[in-house]
Design a protein around this motif. Structure first.
Motif, PDB file in Angstrom:
ATOM      1  N   THR A   1       0.834  -1.206   0.000  1.00 37.22           N
ATOM      2  CA  THR A   1       0.000   0.000   0.000  1.00 37.22           C
ATOM      3  C   THR A   1       0.867   1.255   0.000  1.00 37.22           C
ATOM      4  N   LEU A   2       1.915   1.261   0.818  1.00 35.47           N
ATOM      5  CA  LEU A   2       2.801   2.423   0.863  1.00 35.47           C
ATOM      6  C   LEU A   2       3.510   2.633  -0.461  1.00 35.47           C
ATOM      7  N   LEU A   3       3.971   1.568  -1.074  1.00 39.46           N
ATOM      8  CA  LEU A   3       4.669   1.688  -2.359  1.00 39.46           C
ATOM      9  C   LEU A   3       3.734   2.177  -3.466  1.00 39.46           C
ATOM     10  N   ILE A   4       2.500   1.724  -3.453  1.00 38.75           N
ATOM     11  CA  ILE A   4       1.518   2.188  -4.438  1.00 38.75           C
ATOM     12  C   ILE A   4       1.252   3.681  -4.256  1.00 38.75           C
ATOM     13  N   ARG A   5       1.121   4.109  -3.005  1.00 41.63           N
ATOM     14  CA  ARG A   5       0.925   5.539  -2.738  1.00 41.63           C
ATOM     15  C   ARG A   5       2.126   6.340  -3.225  1.00 41.63           C
ATOM     16  N   HIS A   6       3.319   5.874  -2.887  1.00 38.17           N
ATOM     17  CA  HIS A   6       4.566   6.564  -3.235  1.00 38.17           C
ATOM     18  C   HIS A   6       4.693   6.737  -4.745  1.00 38.17           C
ATOM     19  N   VAL A   7       4.553   5.669  -5.484  1.00 40.60           N
ATOM     20  CA  VAL A   7       4.738   5.702  -6.939  1.00 40.60           C
ATOM     21  C   VAL A   7       3.576   6.408  -7.645  1.00 40.60           C
ATOM     22  N   GLY A   8       2.466   6.575  -6.934  1.00 39.18           N
ATOM     23  CA  GLY A   8       1.307   7.256  -7.505  1.00 39.18           C
ATOM     24  C   GLY A   8       1.261   8.750  -7.219  1.00 39.18           C
ATOM     25  N   GLY A   9       2.240   9.256  -6.447  1.00 42.28           N
ATOM     26  CA  GLY A   9       2.283  10.686  -6.166  1.00 42.28           C
ATOM     27  C   GLY A   9       1.638  11.102  -4.864  1.00 42.28           C
ATOM     28  N   ASP A  10       1.223  10.140  -4.041  1.00 44.65           N
ATOM     29  CA  ASP A  10       0.727  10.445  -2.691  1.00 44.65           C
ATOM     30  C   ASP A  10       1.920  10.275  -1.761  1.00 44.65           C
ATOM     31  N   TYR A  11       2.548  11.381  -1.421  1.00 44.11           N
ATOM     32  CA  TYR A  11       3.795  11.342  -0.664  1.00 44.11           C
ATOM     33  C   TYR A  11       3.589  11.354   0.843  1.00 44.11           C
ATOM     34  N   GLY A  12       2.351  11.223   1.280  1.00 48.62           N
ATOM     35  CA  GLY A  12       2.071  11.139   2.708  1.00 48.62           C
ATOM     36  C   GLY A  12       2.234  12.467   3.416  1.00 48.62           C
ATOM     37  N   ASP A  13       2.871  12.410   4.573  1.00 49.25           N
ATOM     38  CA  ASP A  13       3.015  13.577   5.449  1.00 49.25           C
ATOM     39  C   ASP A  13       4.295  14.350   5.158  1.00 49.25           C
ATOM     40  N   VAL A  14       4.364  14.948   3.978  1.00 49.02           N
ATOM     41  CA  VAL A  14       5.479  15.831   3.662  1.00 49.02           C
ATOM     42  C   VAL A  14       4.908  17.238   3.497  1.00 49.02           C
ATOM     43  N   CYS A  15       5.733  18.236   3.753  1.00 49.72           N
ATOM     44  CA  CYS A  15       5.280  19.621   3.632  1.00 49.72           C
ATOM     45  C   CYS A  15       5.087  19.976   2.154  1.00 49.72           C
ATOM     46  N   ALA A  16       4.430  21.091   1.917  1.00 46.07           N
ATOM     47  CA  ALA A  16       4.148  21.526   0.544  1.00 46.07           C
ATOM     48  C   ALA A  16       5.434  21.703  -0.256  1.00 46.07           C
ATOM     49  N   GLU A  17       6.468  22.209   0.381  1.00 52.12           N
ATOM     50  CA  GLU A  17       7.749  22.414  -0.308  1.00 52.12           C
ATOM     51  C   GLU A  17       8.344  21.074  -0.755  1.00 52.12           C
ATOM     52  N   ASP A  18       8.304  20.064   0.121  1.00 54.55           N
ATOM     53  CA  ASP A  18       8.823  18.743  -0.242  1.00 54.55           C
ATOM     54  C   ASP A  18       7.968  18.080  -1.321  1.00 54.55           C
TER      55      ASP A  18
END
Length: 90
Positions: A27-44
């Motif tokens: 699930t985490l890898l799917i989110r990552h590769v799909g552009g859902d970077y989780g709890d990162v700031c707007a700049e990141d």
């Protein structure tokens, strides 16, 4: 899929933390590769978008529990590998 993950690896501590908190690595890898970077700031988040276009490193951060524990997912600039690790292991 916005980018290639390459070889997927994880530190023993990250594996254990995900197991304890019932977090599914797929699930985490799917989110990552799909552009859902989780709890990162707007700049990141913006930096990740630039990284996709320019071939730089991509970082996501996902909460493991309500206590604030997180796991990071980092794809290397050359897309040769993606590593799951705890922030204090970086």
């Amino acid at each position: 899929m916005l980018f290639e993950l390459g070889n997927i690896v994880a530190t023993p501590a990250a594996i254990e933390a995900m197991k304890i908190n019932n977090v599914d690595v797929t699930t985490l890898l799917i989110r990552h590769v799909g552009g859902d970077y989780g709890d990162v700031c707007a700049e990141d988040r913006l930096e990740n978008e630039r990284s996709i276009e320019n071939g730089w490193r991509i970082l996501s951060s996902y909460p493991l529990n309500d206590a604030g524990d997180k796991v990071w997912v980092i794809t290397e600039a050359d897309r040769s590998s993606t590593c799951l690790l705890l922030p204090d292991e970086y």
